[in-house]
Structures are given as structure tokens and as C-alpha cells.
Design an enzyme around this catalytic site. Structure first.
Site, short mmCIF file in Angstrom:
data_model
loop_
_atom_site.label_atom_id
_atom_site.label_comp_id
_atom_site.label_asym_id
_atom_site.label_seq_id
_atom_site.Cartn_x
_atom_site.Cartn_y
_atom_site.Cartn_z
N GLU A 149 -4.24 2.44 7.13
CA GLU A 149 -4.05 2.40 5.68
C GLU A 149 -4.72 3.63 5.07
O GLU A 149 -4.27 4.17 4.07
CB GLU A 149 -4.69 1.11 5.14
CG GLU A 149 -4.62 0.99 3.63
CD GLU A 149 -5.23 -0.32 3.11
OE1 GLU A 149 -5.12 -1.36 3.79
OE2 GLU A 149 -5.83 -0.28 2.02
N SER B 38 -10.46 -1.64 4.42
CA SER B 38 -9.58 -1.96 5.56
C SER B 38 -9.02 -0.66 6.13
O SER B 38 -8.35 0.09 5.41
CB SER B 38 -8.42 -2.84 5.10
OG SER B 38 -8.94 -4.02 4.55
N ARG C 15 0.84 -1.21 0.00
CA ARG C 15 0.00 0.00 0.00
C ARG C 15 0.87 1.26 0.00
O ARG C 15 0.57 2.24 0.68
CB ARG C 15 -0.96 0.05 1.21
CG ARG C 15 -1.86 -1.13 1.36
CD ARG C 15 -2.87 -1.27 0.23
NE ARG C 15 -3.61 -2.49 0.41
CZ ARG C 15 -3.23 -3.67 -0.09
NH1 ARG C 15 -2.15 -3.75 -0.86
NH2 ARG C 15 -3.91 -4.75 0.13
C1 LIG Z 1 -15.53 -1.34 0.61
C2 LIG Z 1 -14.07 -1.07 0.28
C3 LIG Z 1 -13.24 -2.13 -0.04
C4 LIG Z 1 -11.89 -1.92 -0.33
N1 LIG Z 1 -11.09 -2.99 -0.64
C5 LIG Z 1 -9.78 -2.81 -0.91
C6 LIG Z 1 -8.95 -3.92 -1.24
O1 LIG Z 1 -9.38 -5.05 -1.33
N2 LIG Z 1 -7.62 -3.67 -1.48
C7 LIG Z 1 -7.10 -2.41 -1.43
O2 LIG Z 1 -5.89 -2.25 -1.67
N3 LIG Z 1 -7.87 -1.34 -1.13
C8 LIG Z 1 -9.19 -1.50 -0.86
N4 LIG Z 1 -9.98 -0.42 -0.54
C9 LIG Z 1 -9.37 0.92 -0.45
C10 LIG Z 1 -9.49 1.77 -1.74
O3 LIG Z 1 -10.52 1.32 -2.56
C11 LIG Z 1 -8.19 1.79 -2.54
O4 LIG Z 1 -7.12 2.29 -1.77
C12 LIG Z 1 -8.31 2.65 -3.82
O5 LIG Z 1 -7.22 2.45 -4.66
C13 LIG Z 1 -8.39 4.13 -3.56
O6 LIG Z 1 -8.66 4.74 -4.82
P1 LIG Z 1 -9.47 6.08 -4.92
O7 LIG Z 1 -9.54 6.47 -6.34
O8 LIG Z 1 -10.74 6.00 -4.17
O9 LIG Z 1 -8.45 7.05 -4.16
P2 LIG Z 1 -8.78 8.18 -3.10
O10 LIG Z 1 -9.28 7.54 -1.84
O11 LIG Z 1 -9.59 9.24 -3.70
O12 LIG Z 1 -7.29 8.71 -2.84
C14 LIG Z 1 -6.30 7.90 -2.26
C15 LIG Z 1 -4.96 8.63 -2.33
O13 LIG Z 1 -4.57 8.73 -3.67
C16 LIG Z 1 -4.37 10.10 -4.02
N5 LIG Z 1 -4.84 10.26 -5.40
C17 LIG Z 1 -6.04 9.89 -5.92
N6 LIG Z 1 -6.08 10.17 -7.23
C18 LIG Z 1 -4.88 10.71 -7.55
C19 LIG Z 1 -4.30 11.24 -8.74
N7 LIG Z 1 -4.96 11.26 -9.90
N8 LIG Z 1 -3.04 11.75 -8.68
C20 LIG Z 1 -2.34 11.74 -7.52
N9 LIG Z 1 -2.83 11.29 -6.35
C21 LIG Z 1 -4.09 10.77 -6.37
C22 LIG Z 1 -5.21 10.90 -3.03
O14 LIG Z 1 -4.71 12.22 -2.87
C23 LIG Z 1 -5.02 10.06 -1.79
O15 LIG Z 1 -3.78 10.36 -1.20
C24 LIG Z 1 -11.35 -0.61 -0.27
C25 LIG Z 1 -12.20 0.48 0.04
C26 LIG Z 1 -13.54 0.25 0.30
C27 LIG Z 1 -14.42 1.41 0.62
#
Ligand SMILES: Cc1cc2nc3c(=O)[nH]c(=O)nc-3n(C[C@H](O)[C@H](O)[C@H](O)COP(=O)(O)OP(=O)(O)OC[C@H]3O[C@@H](n4cnc5c(N)ncnc54)[C@H](O)[C@@H]3O)c2cc1C
Length: 336
Positions: A332, A227, A153
């Protein structure tokens, strides 16, 4: 714009499509104190207020290039593309690689930053390179996989050297020939009687989606960021000590050593097991509580939680696990 569904405000929200848009914003002096957001599925706005500018990419372009001499199929996806939509699309195209990441919320930019992982697969296994806009120079730059410094991560985009970069797109290398990843025990069991050539990526995707639904809350029903805590990694010696103090072996997985000099590899403990066995079951704080079937997940119980509730619950869980196991949990989820 977050899956936690907590009340939060920002100074300004800007949605953009291309690097040219970002260049224009930079020239207008509007890229100061910014925070990129994707699907908001790994972010906690702790106080409900961020005074800066939240930047969101609306570009969902996907290009599939099958004419690569290496045999891999290169897939370009813009930062705003939904991760699970891309999983569904590449599986339907018969391409292997993304299937085990099915069902993870969020967008491609967020996945590249977080190095998402699930069921024995990680985003870094697929990344060829990441394309970024650098607000300090105003240029687009390509960062090769090795320079993304991917870890659990973790990536260069979370550290000072890469924190200011805005991911605009990613190029993935996927396999057109069967490459099922059976590392996760439940998957190995589900497909134990089926040869690789008889399987499709969609078979794996469907099984993953079934496994996930049984374990994780649907953000549409109970807000969460998945998580909440990382699985802590301790030395083998420390693992023996805490197991001896607890009176039985604490479950953990050996972390493959990166160098041959390492005599005893580290052990990754299960944060969910630690939380459960420290007695945190049923913990709640204001409108936030632990998800009963997966104690690694903090939920917005009835849609009434605040960032402060979640932080108070997080602190209580960390303190309880520390008291019982002398192990330090770390989140995380990114705190803003
Ligand atoms: C129900 C649920 C289940 C999940 N299961 C998993 C799993 O199985 N495995 C796992 O690894 N994660 C899981 N996650 C966590 C999450 O989905 C991941 O971490 C996902 O990749 C976050 O992506 P996001 O686009 O929502 O990022 P955001 O939450 O919007 O941002 C995350 C980070 O990335 C940065 N960011 C976002 N976009 C950009 C960009 N274009 N340029 C630069 N920085 C950027 C943000 O500033 C922030 O620091 C889960 C979440 C939920 C709610």
C-alpha cells in the site's frame, strides 16, 4: 518529514500556500521532476535519496458552509490541513462523516490521493470534489467525486491521467443529522444499546481512537507507514482453491460486485492473517521488523532502519506468503 523516520534526502524542498504560488514556481521552471508530500505517512524513500523537488502545502485553511440547499454541510479544507485535526474539528461541530477516519495520520491532499479508509468508512464517501493545480496548463481545476475514480486505496491521482496533478484542496459533504456508521463489528457492539439520536460524532471518534491505540504503533514511538500491504482480492474460485490446499477456509470478506452480471463476487483476504499464518511472525531485517500486535505493519525498530532494510523485509514477506499460499501481496505504501 515521513512517519517511517528513515534517513532520506531530496534535491530541493519547496513549501507553498496557494495555487498562485504554484503558478509562480511553474513560470520560474521550478515544477519539473516534483513529488508532492503531505504528512509523509504513506511514503517509503527506498534508497534514501530523491534528486527531484519535494513540494509541501503549508495551507491549513478550513471553511464550513452550512447554507447549502441540499441539507449537507460543505467543508472546504486546504491540502495542508491535518486529517485528524479536521476529524476533531468537524466532530466538535456536530457534523457526521469523518468520525470513523479519526486517528489516521497525514494531510488532506494525501487523503484525497490515497482514498484513506478505516472502520467501515472511506474518504471517497465524503468527497464532493477535489481542487487541483495542473502544472501542464498552469490552471486550477475541479475534479468531481465520480471523476476521481476512487477504489481501494486508489484514485485517478495515482494513475497517468492524474499523477501530475497537485491537490490544493478538497470540498467534503458532511451530515448535520446523525448518521453513525456502525459497519465495523466492534463499533456496532460498543453502541448497540444507544439510538442514533443519542450519539454524537465525538462518541464515535473517541471509540475509534481507543480501538486504534490498541492495534497500531504510534509513529512518535516506532516509525512506520501504517499498513504496509494491501489486502489481496481474489476470485471466489481462487479462494476455494487456496483454502482447499491449506486444509481449512482462509478468512475473507465478500467484495460487493459493482455490476449485476457478476455471478460470484470476489473475496478480499486479510493480508495480516496471511502474513501471520505463513510464519512471518518475528521477521526482521537490519533495523526493520514486523510490529508484533499487527503483522501488516513494518516498523523502524530502534530508529536505525534504512529504506533498503524495509525493502529487503518486504521482499522476504512477499516471497514467504507466495510460497505458502500462492497469493501475491502488494504494498500500500508508495515507493520512491
Ligand atoms: C500509524 C499509521 C496508521 C495509519 N492508518 C491508516 C488507516 O487506518 N487507513 C488508511 O487508509 N491509511 C492509514 N495510514 C496511511 C496514511 O496515513 C494515509 O495513506 C494518508 O492518507 C497519507 O497521507 P499523507 O498526507 O501522509 O500522504 P503522503 O504519505 O505524504 O503521500 C501519499 C501520496 O500522496 C501524494 N500526495 C500527498 N499530498 C499530495 C498533494 N497535495 N497533491 C498530490 N499528491 C499528493 C504523495 O505524492 C504520495 O504519492 C496510516 C499510517 C500510519 C503511519
Amino acid at each position: 518529514m515521513t512517519t517511517f523516520g528513515l534517513p532520506a534526502e531530496c534535491g530541493r524542498l519547496i513549501e507553498y500556500d496557494t495555487a498562485a504560488d504554484l503558478q509562480e514556481l511553474r513560470n520560474a521552471g521550478m515544477l519539473k521532476e516534483t513529488m508532492p508530500i503531505g504528512g509523509g505517512s504513506n511514503i517509503l524513500f527506498t534508497t534514501g535519496r530523491f534528486n527531484g523537488t519535494v513540494l509541501h502545502c503549508n495551507n491549513t485553511t478550513v471553511n464550513i458552509n452550512r447554507s447549502n440547499s441540499s441539507g449537507a454541510v460543505e467543508v472546504y479544507a486546504a491540502a495542508g490541513c491535518n486529517l485528524d485535526m479536521l476529524c476533531a474539528m468537524t466532530c466538535a461541530e456536530g457534523l457526521w462523516g469523518m468520525e470513523n477516519l479519526s486517528g489516521i495520520p497525514g494531510e488532506i491532499g494525501g487523503a484525497a490521493v490515497q482514498n484513506v479508509g478505516a472502520y467501515g468508512a472511506e474518504f471517497r464517501d465524503l468527497v464532493k470534489h477535489v481542487i487541483c493545480f495542473d502544472p501542464s496548463t498552469g490552471n486550477e481545476t475541479t475534479i468531481e467525486n465520480a471523476d476521481c475514480r476512487y477504489g481501494y486505496r486508489d484514485s485517478v491521482f495515482k494513475h497517468p491521467e492524474g499523477k501530475n496533478l497537485i491537490v490544493t484542496g478538497v470540498v467534503l459533504a458532511l451530515s448535520p443529522t446523525p448518521k453513525p456508521n456502525r459497519n465495523y463489528a466492534a463499533l456496532a457492539a460498543a453502541f448497540k444499546d444507544t439510538a442514533d439520536e443519542k450519539l454524537t460524532p465525538t462518541d464515535f471518534r473517541n471509540e475509534i481512537l481507543r480501538l486504534r491505540t490498541a492495534k497500531l504503533p504510534d509513529p512518535a514511538i516506532a516509525g512506520s507507514a501504517g499498513s504496509f500491504f494491501k489486502n489481496p482480492v481474489v476470485s471466489a474460485q481462487r479462494h476455494r482453491e487456496i483454502s482447499a490446499r491449506f486444509g481449512r477456509e482462509i478468512p475473507g470478506h465478500i467484495v460487493p460486485a459493482e455490476s449485476s452480471d457478476v455471478t460470484e463476487p470476489d473475496v478480499k483476504l486479510s493480508a495480516a492473517w496471511l502474513i501471520d499464518n505463513a510464519g512471518c511472525k518475528g521477521f526482521s531485517q537490519g533495523g526493520a521488523s514486523l510490529w508484533p500486535s499487527q503483522p501488516l505493519v513494518i516498523i523502524n525498530t530502534c530508529g536505525q532502519a534504512t529504506g533498503e532494510d524495509v525493502v529487503a523485509l518486504e521482499k522476504r514477506i512477499i516471497q514467504t506468503v507466495r510460497n505458502v499460499f500462492q497469493v501475491e501481496l502488494s504494498p500500500e505504501v508508495i515507493h520512491i
